[in-house]
Design an enzyme around this catalytic site. Structure first.
Site, PDB file in Angstrom:
ATOM      1  N   HIS A   1      35.597  34.805  32.137  1.00  0.00           N
ATOM      2  CA  HIS A   1      34.783  35.936  32.632  1.00  0.00           C
ATOM      3  C   HIS A   1      33.951  35.483  33.834  1.00  0.00           C
ATOM      4  O   HIS A   1      32.718  35.462  33.789  1.00  0.00           O
ATOM      5  CB  HIS A   1      33.867  36.445  31.516  1.00  0.00           C
ATOM      6  CG  HIS A   1      34.054  37.891  31.183  1.00  0.00           C
ATOM      7  ND1 HIS A   1      35.279  38.427  30.856  1.00  0.00           N
ATOM      8  CD2 HIS A   1      33.173  38.931  31.148  1.00  0.00           C
ATOM      9  CE1 HIS A   1      35.140  39.719  30.609  1.00  0.00           C
ATOM     10  NE2 HIS A   1      33.874  40.051  30.789  1.00  0.00           N
TER      11      HIS A   1
ATOM     12  N   ASP B   1      30.527  41.341  36.671  1.00  0.00           N
ATOM     13  CA  ASP B   1      31.227  42.549  36.248  1.00  0.00           C
ATOM     14  C   ASP B   1      32.513  42.639  37.061  1.00  0.00           C
ATOM     15  O   ASP B   1      32.596  42.092  38.161  1.00  0.00           O
ATOM     16  CB  ASP B   1      30.358  43.796  36.493  1.00  0.00           C
ATOM     17  CG  ASP B   1      30.960  45.049  35.880  1.00  0.00           C
ATOM     18  OD1 ASP B   1      31.332  45.009  34.699  1.00  0.00           O
ATOM     19  OD2 ASP B   1      31.066  46.068  36.590  1.00  0.00           O
ATOM     20  N   GLY B   2      33.525  43.323  36.522  1.00  0.00           N
ATOM     21  CA  GLY B   2      34.783  43.471  37.251  1.00  0.00           C
ATOM     22  C   GLY B   2      35.823  42.443  36.883  1.00  0.00           C
ATOM     23  O   GLY B   2      36.835  42.302  37.585  1.00  0.00           O
TER      24      GLY B   2
ATOM     25  N   GLY C   1      37.898  42.296  34.169  1.00  0.00           N
ATOM     26  CA  GLY C   1      39.158  42.864  33.718  1.00  0.00           C
ATOM     27  C   GLY C   1      39.976  43.423  34.861  1.00  0.00           C
ATOM     28  O   GLY C   1      41.190  43.236  34.937  1.00  0.00           O
ATOM     29  N   ARG C   2      39.312  44.095  35.791  1.00  0.00           N
ATOM     30  CA  ARG C   2      40.035  44.735  36.883  1.00  0.00           C
ATOM     31  C   ARG C   2      40.557  43.729  37.899  1.00  0.00           C
ATOM     32  O   ARG C   2      41.680  43.862  38.381  1.00  0.00           O
ATOM     33  CB  ARG C   2      39.154  45.811  37.515  1.00  0.00           C
ATOM     34  CG  ARG C   2      39.074  47.043  36.625  1.00  0.00           C
ATOM     35  CD  ARG C   2      37.931  47.956  36.936  1.00  0.00           C
ATOM     36  NE  ARG C   2      36.653  47.392  36.488  1.00  0.00           N
ATOM     37  CZ  ARG C   2      35.516  48.062  36.473  1.00  0.00           C
ATOM     38  NH1 ARG C   2      35.499  49.326  36.899  1.00  0.00           N
ATOM     39  NH2 ARG C   2      34.402  47.500  36.049  1.00  0.00           N
TER      40      ARG C   2
ATOM     41  N   GLY D   1      41.263  40.676  37.048  1.00  0.00           N
ATOM     42  CA  GLY D   1      42.281  39.964  36.270  1.00  0.00           C
ATOM     43  C   GLY D   1      43.594  40.718  36.198  1.00  0.00           C
ATOM     44  O   GLY D   1      44.673  40.130  36.334  1.00  0.00           O
ATOM     45  N   ARG D   2      43.526  42.032  36.007  1.00  0.00           N
ATOM     46  CA  ARG D   2      44.756  42.823  35.928  1.00  0.00           C
ATOM     47  C   ARG D   2      45.433  42.941  37.291  1.00  0.00           C
ATOM     48  O   ARG D   2      46.665  42.993  37.381  1.00  0.00           O
ATOM     49  CB  ARG D   2      44.449  44.201  35.328  1.00  0.00           C
ATOM     50  CG  ARG D   2      44.111  44.116  33.839  1.00  0.00           C
ATOM     51  CD  ARG D   2      43.936  45.475  33.192  1.00  0.00           C
ATOM     52  NE  ARG D   2      42.720  46.162  33.580  1.00  0.00           N
ATOM     53  CZ  ARG D   2      41.536  45.998  33.013  1.00  0.00           C
ATOM     54  NH1 ARG D   2      41.373  45.121  32.018  1.00  0.00           N
ATOM     55  NH2 ARG D   2      40.478  46.686  33.412  1.00  0.00           N
TER      56      ARG D   2
END
Length: 244
Positions: free
Chosen positions: A173, A177-178, A180-181, A183-184
């Site tokens: 992590h 913030d951000g 997941g996005r 990472g994807r």
């Protein structure tokens, strides 16, 4: 030629051509909208598919009796820019600097994050958690990302490797913030670079996705994440083949 190899060659060519021509009617525009909508929706965005499409195609949001949340709009626009940065840098190796560039494109226009003092385009300065799970402390992020990239560059990339990379990235992590996005997006990019049909995690599979990441955190098993990746590959292929 293998049908999926032909499909990937088509994607790489059309993404670049349509983007340069500002053509939003083909596979580039379709993929931009699909990835941005689902990736943001997984994180709680309130924008609909129709609103996402309108924002991408015209820069205008349809009239509504409800309020639009500014952060959702800013992050959607940021995601479109991050995707473009990904296309611009496909020939580059995946590095810390490149990952930070993706985050900067995504978050630089988000007022709330700037007002909260979040690092934009740089690693987090404050500890954060995934639910009750403790992620890497800020002072450890750089070394953990270096270690992850060192491991990754020695692998023969396949879905299992990508699933493990993604799970490890999310455990670190690295950003306030951000995560997941970014990472994807990295997973989508690395599929393109390595001759694999791209993966878009759809919001309808959010529960399976989060449970698969949890399984990795607790058991270091990626089997369910790989299975989801395989399913999402096929879904994207079945939808995108229409444009060929």
């Amino acid at each position: 030629m293998d049908k999926k190899k032909e499909f990937l060659d088509y994607l790489l060519e059309r993404f670049q051509i349509e983007r340069k021509k500002f053509d939003r009617s083909g596979i580039y525009g379709y993929t931009q909208r699909l990835l941005a909508y689902n990736s943001n929706k997984i994180e709680g965005s309130t924008l609909t598919e129709e609103q996402t499409a309108s924002l991408f195609d015209t820069g205008i949001l349809p009239g509504t009796d409800d309020y639009y949340r500014a952060k959702d709009v800013e992050e959607m626009n940021g995601h479109f820019l991050m995707f473009n940065k990904m296309l611009e840098t496909l020939e580059e190796d995946l590095t810390q600097d490149l990952i930070k560039q993706f985050h900067y494109e995504f978050k630089s226009g988000v007022f709330e994050d700037r007002a909260n003092g979040y690092a934009i385009g740089d690693y987090k300065k404050r500890p954060n958690m995934i639910g009750t799970y403790q992620t890497a402390r800020p002072e450890d992020v750089k070394n953990e990302i270096i270690s992850l990239l060192h491991w990754y560059c020695k692998q023969e990339v396949n879905l299992s490797v990508l699933a493990e990379f993604h799970a490890k990235y999310e455990c670190i992590h690295p950003f306030q913030d951000g995560n997941g996005r970014t990472g994807r997006l990295i997973i989508f990019r690395e599929c393109l670079k390595n001759g694999l049909v791209p993966i878009i995690i759809e919001d309808s599979n959010r529960y399976q996705y989060l449970e698969a990441l949890k399984q990795y955190r607790e058991e270091k098993i990626v089997k369910n994440l790989v299975k989801l990746f395989e399913e999402e590959q096929q879904v994207y292929y079945d939808k995108a083949i229409y444009f060929m």
